[in-house]
Structures are given as C-alpha cells and as structure tokens.
Design an enzyme around this catalytic site. Sequence first.
Site, PDB file in Angstrom:
ATOM      1  N   CYS A 150       0.803  -1.231   0.000  1.00 37.75           N
ATOM      2  CA  CYS A 150       0.000   0.000   0.000  1.00 37.75           C
ATOM      3  C   CYS A 150       0.835   1.280   0.000  1.00 37.75           C
ATOM      4  O   CYS A 150       0.332   2.344  -0.348  1.00 37.75           O
ATOM      5  CB  CYS A 150      -0.976  -0.004   1.165  1.00 37.75           C
ATOM      6  SG  CYS A 150      -0.240  -0.471   2.732  1.00 37.75           S
ATOM      7  N   GLU A 203       8.319  -3.331   5.774  1.00 40.59           N
ATOM      8  CA  GLU A 203       7.785  -2.324   4.849  1.00 40.59           C
ATOM      9  C   GLU A 203       8.891  -1.646   4.022  1.00 40.59           C
ATOM     10  O   GLU A 203       8.723  -1.392   2.835  1.00 40.59           O
ATOM     11  CB  GLU A 203       7.025  -1.280   5.672  1.00 40.59           C
ATOM     12  CG  GLU A 203       5.987  -0.509   4.906  1.00 40.59           C
ATOM     13  CD  GLU A 203       4.691  -1.282   4.690  1.00 40.59           C
ATOM     14  OE1 GLU A 203       4.625  -2.492   5.011  1.00 40.59           O
ATOM     15  OE2 GLU A 203       3.741  -0.676   4.185  1.00 40.59           O
ATOM     16  N   HIS A 243      -1.897   7.028   3.104  1.00 42.81           N
ATOM     17  CA  HIS A 243      -0.451   7.072   3.356  1.00 42.81           C
ATOM     18  C   HIS A 243       0.157   8.301   2.668  1.00 42.81           C
ATOM     19  O   HIS A 243      -0.015   8.500   1.460  1.00 42.81           O
ATOM     20  CB  HIS A 243       0.242   5.824   2.781  1.00 42.81           C
ATOM     21  CG  HIS A 243      -0.112   4.546   3.483  1.00 42.81           C
ATOM     22  ND1 HIS A 243      -0.791   4.489   4.678  1.00 42.81           N
ATOM     23  CD2 HIS A 243       0.160   3.244   3.160  1.00 42.81           C
ATOM     24  CE1 HIS A 243      -0.928   3.232   5.053  1.00 42.81           C
ATOM     25  NE2 HIS A 243      -0.367   2.453   4.152  1.00 42.81           N
TER      26      HIS A 243
HETATM   27  P1  NAP Z   1      -6.966  -7.761   8.683  1.00 39.77           P
HETATM   28  O1  NAP Z   1      -7.882  -6.621   8.939  1.00 39.77           O
HETATM   29  O2  NAP Z   1      -6.155  -8.280   9.810  1.00 39.77           O
HETATM   30  O3  NAP Z   1      -7.807  -8.967   8.023  1.00 39.77           O
HETATM   31  C1  NAP Z   1      -7.257 -10.239   7.847  1.00 39.77           C
HETATM   32  C2  NAP Z   1      -8.263 -11.178   7.228  1.00 39.77           C
HETATM   33  O4  NAP Z   1      -7.639 -12.483   7.133  1.00 39.77           O
HETATM   34  C3  NAP Z   1      -9.550 -11.390   8.048  1.00 39.77           C
HETATM   35  O5  NAP Z   1     -10.632 -11.536   7.180  1.00 39.77           O
HETATM   36  C4  NAP Z   1      -9.288 -12.690   8.780  1.00 39.77           C
HETATM   37  O6  NAP Z   1     -10.470 -13.411   9.084  1.00 39.77           O
HETATM   38  C5  NAP Z   1      -8.499 -13.466   7.748  1.00 39.77           C
HETATM   39  N1  NAP Z   1      -7.688 -14.540   8.367  1.00 39.77           N
HETATM   40  C6  NAP Z   1      -6.808 -14.417   9.392  1.00 39.77           C
HETATM   41  N2  NAP Z   1      -6.298 -15.638   9.700  1.00 39.77           N
HETATM   42  C7  NAP Z   1      -6.884 -16.534   8.861  1.00 39.77           C
HETATM   43  C8  NAP Z   1      -6.802 -17.942   8.707  1.00 39.77           C
HETATM   44  N3  NAP Z   1      -6.016 -18.698   9.492  1.00 39.77           N
HETATM   45  N4  NAP Z   1      -7.555 -18.526   7.747  1.00 39.77           N
HETATM   46  C9  NAP Z   1      -8.368 -17.786   6.956  1.00 39.77           C
HETATM   47  N5  NAP Z   1      -8.507 -16.446   7.079  1.00 39.77           N
HETATM   48  C10 NAP Z   1      -7.772 -15.827   8.007  1.00 39.77           C
HETATM   49  O7  NAP Z   1      -5.904  -7.370   7.556  1.00 39.77           O
HETATM   50  P2  NAP Z   1      -6.036  -6.365   6.299  1.00 39.77           P
HETATM   51  O8  NAP Z   1      -5.489  -5.047   6.654  1.00 39.77           O
HETATM   52  O9  NAP Z   1      -7.424  -6.458   5.758  1.00 39.77           O
HETATM   53  O10 NAP Z   1      -4.999  -6.990   5.265  1.00 39.77           O
HETATM   54  C11 NAP Z   1      -5.283  -8.152   4.517  1.00 39.77           C
HETATM   55  C12 NAP Z   1      -4.124  -8.474   3.594  1.00 39.77           C
HETATM   56  O11 NAP Z   1      -3.940  -7.390   2.675  1.00 39.77           O
HETATM   57  C13 NAP Z   1      -2.783  -8.636   4.332  1.00 39.77           C
HETATM   58  O12 NAP Z   1      -2.010  -9.611   3.692  1.00 39.77           O
HETATM   59  C14 NAP Z   1      -2.141  -7.262   4.190  1.00 39.77           C
HETATM   60  O13 NAP Z   1      -0.742  -7.290   4.291  1.00 39.77           O
HETATM   61  C15 NAP Z   1      -2.606  -6.858   2.799  1.00 39.77           C
HETATM   62  N6  NAP Z   1      -2.721  -5.408   2.567  1.00 39.77           N
HETATM   63  C16 NAP Z   1      -3.297  -4.603   3.482  1.00 39.77           C
HETATM   64  C17 NAP Z   1      -3.426  -3.244   3.228  1.00 39.77           C
HETATM   65  C18 NAP Z   1      -4.034  -2.296   4.217  1.00 39.77           C
HETATM   66  O14 NAP Z   1      -3.988  -1.070   3.974  1.00 39.77           O
HETATM   67  N7  NAP Z   1      -4.612  -2.759   5.305  1.00 39.77           N
HETATM   68  C19 NAP Z   1      -2.989  -2.738   2.024  1.00 39.77           C
HETATM   69  C20 NAP Z   1      -2.397  -3.591   1.079  1.00 39.77           C
HETATM   70  C21 NAP Z   1      -2.286  -4.929   1.368  1.00 39.77           C
HETATM   71  P3  NAP Z   1     -11.177 -13.366  10.559  1.00 39.77           P
HETATM   72  O15 NAP Z   1     -11.827 -12.017  10.685  1.00 39.77           O
HETATM   73  O16 NAP Z   1     -12.145 -14.472  10.497  1.00 39.77           O
HETATM   74  O17 NAP Z   1     -10.112 -13.562  11.579  1.00 39.77           O
END
Ligand code: NAP
Length: 350
Positions: A150, A203, A243
């Site tokens: 991101c 990062e 960001h």
């Molecule tokens: P998040 O809010 O922590 O969400 C994580 C998701 O993964 C939730 O839906 C969670 O489900 C699921 N999960 C966790 N453990 C799991 C498992 N063992 N099996 C199946 N599902 C599982 O994170 P996020 O910020 O949305 O980020 C998601 C991904 O996108 C990450 O890889 C991150 O690095 C990437 N990313 C994030 C951003 C950002 O700005 N946030 C930007 C670019 C890329 P439950 O709710 O059921 O636990």
Amino acid sequence: MKNVSLKNKIPVGILGATGMVGQKFIELLANHPWFNVTTLAASERSVGQVYKKAVNWHGTAPIPAAMANLKIKPCKPNFDCQIVFSSLDSSVAGKIEETFAQSGYTVVSNSKNHRMDKDVPLLVPEINYQHLDLVKKQPHQGKIVTNPNCSTIGLVIALKPLIDNFGVKEVSVVTLQALSGAGYPGLASLDMLDNVIPFISGEEDKLEDEPLKIFGTYSKGALKYHDIKISAQCNRVAVSHGHLECVSVKLKKKVSIKEIKAAWQNFSSEPQRLDLPMAPKQPIYYFEEDFWPQPKFQRDLDKGMAVSIGRLQPSSVFDYKFVILSHNLIRGAAGGAILNAELMVKKKYL
Ligand code: NAP
C-alpha cells in the site's frame, strides 16, 4: 473448479472478507457493473456466521444488503465463482492462494506472499499491464496476480511519468502511514495516541524492492528488473486512512518544475484508455496549495484511486522533492485489485 454459468455479471469471491481490506472489497463491489459477489470466506473464527455478525464493520454506509446475510465459508476451493479476491492475513495467504490457483481459480491478491514470484505479475495497470503475460508461465490451471504494497503504489505511480520523460536515478522516501494499513484491530491505542512509530515490519524492503519489479522490462517471456536505487524509511502515524510519503529524486536529465508538473498532469495510461470501471479519470492530481495533499481531504479523490501530489521543490541534496498521498485501502489494496481484475477481463486473460 465448479462450472460457472455466466449471465451478465462475473461471480467473484472474497478471501479474508471480514478484514479491513475485505470490507473495502465489499463496499467497492456492491454495485460493480461487471462483478457479483457470491462467496465470502475468512478464518475459523468467522466460518458459519452470517457476514454482518462476523464482521467488525468500519464502512461509513451500512453493509450492502446483498452481502450482510451471506454465510462465511472456509477458505477451501469450492466456491461458485471464477475470480477470487484475496485479502488474507499474510501468515496464511500464500498456501491458500496456491490451493485456489491449483484448482483453477483466478486469484487476485493483496498479500505479499507471491508478489515477487518470478511468474506472478506485480501489476499496476497504469504502469506494467504487459506483465500480465507472465501468468502464462504459471504451472497451475488457475492464475495468481498481485498488487503492490500500500505504500509502494503511491510512489510508483508518481515516479512513472518521471521515469518515462526524464529518467530517475535515485529516490529517497519517508512514509507516514495510516493505522488501517496494519489491519484490524491493528496497533493498540496507547501505542499510537500522541505518538509516531518509526518502524513497520518488512515495509522498507517492500518499498525498495517492489518498484524494481513493477518498472521491469518484459520481453520474450522474461522480466528484467529496473535498476533505480531507492532508500525507504517507514513510520506509522495516528491517521485513519491514507499514506503520505515525502519523496526526493535524482533525475537523469535537467528539467524544470514546470516540466515535471506537466508530466504528472498529462499522465494517462491503459486503464483510462480502456475506460475500466475502477480506473481513476486521472491517475495523478497535482496541488499548488502549500498545505496539500492531506490524508483527510484528498484520500478519496477520484474514487480513492488517484494519487495526489504537492509541495514540489528543488532539493539541495537531490534534484527535486515532493509529497504524495494515496488511499491505502482503495488504491493501495481493494481498488487496485479490482482494477487488476477488470484489466484481466478486458484483455481476455480469464
Ligand atoms: P486484517 O484486517 O487483519 O484482516 C485479515 C483477514 O484475514 C480477516 O478476514 C481474517 O479473518 C483473515 N484470516 C486471518 N487468519 C486466517 C486464517 N487462518 N484462515 C483464513 N482467514 C484468516 O488485515 P487487512 O489489513 O485487511 O490486510 C489483509 C491483507 O492485505 C494482508 O495480507 C495485508 O498485508 C494486505 N494489505 C493490506 C493493506 C491495508 O492497507 N490494510 C494494504 C495492502 C495490502 P477473521 O476475521 O475471520 O479472523
């Protein structure tokens, strides 16, 4: 993969639908002209519950009615759809995404796990749509396509017109990254209130490495990385979304401020030519106001898909310095992934 009967819209699923990025997918796909969300999946914690009960909803509008009562499924490759958007935690994303690709699905991922794989495009349609061809080298029946980190996305979009018009030798970037970039619940409030944390695990490496692949030259089935030198320092700040990045650049040519602004303002590329639904009308907006861009005011510009730039000045160490802003959950995650999927549909990669 189950047989998919296509009527008008293409059925899609979301892995990690309950997280911060997953919720943004739900919002952005609710009225999408080409895609229809049929399946939501997340961890064992959520499986079996209806979406509205499992999620800690952060959207400003209510959960779209069509998705609120969908039952959360496990992340197993038996979805009634063709495209799977992945916003899974990176601790599990790698394996799950491979399993889906092996079962014939097109996985459009936000996670870091496969970004640097040799045969996986690290796609920014405004920059390297030609890299999509790499998917032909993938060994499985399905495909994996990724979008960048991101904080990488704002930087590469800002650099692209400079590379094309003047050449870029060296870049120094200092980020001020929003809290939602860490997912939910993310960091503890006591760590963040009245504070800045000068470390985000992994990062700086991503910001220094991913652009080399994104700007790489694709020819005869092989990708040659760009040789631009980047030094990155990343900070977490108490901002909800968006960001900000302070960037200094050394260019290959001597150019004026006017020429740089014109290169940004005139920048337009494949998603704009193809008129893809998620594409910003203009990928880059330059602001003359001294106080802009600010996360609070510009992050949602052009559907949250544009990169805002301001504060362009000569630098006494490098050639020029400037400030950029992009929405981490939209351009930097869900919106970027949807744009990638739209490009794949339009270019007949499905
Ligand atoms: P998040 O809010 O922590 O969400 C994580 C998701 O993964 C939730 O839906 C969670 O489900 C699921 N999960 C966790 N453990 C799991 C498992 N063992 N099996 C199946 N599902 C599982 O994170 P996020 O910020 O949305 O980020 C998601 C991904 O996108 C990450 O890889 C991150 O690095 C990437 N990313 C994030 C951003 C950002 O700005 N946030 C930007 C670019 C890329 P439950 O709710 O059921 O636990």
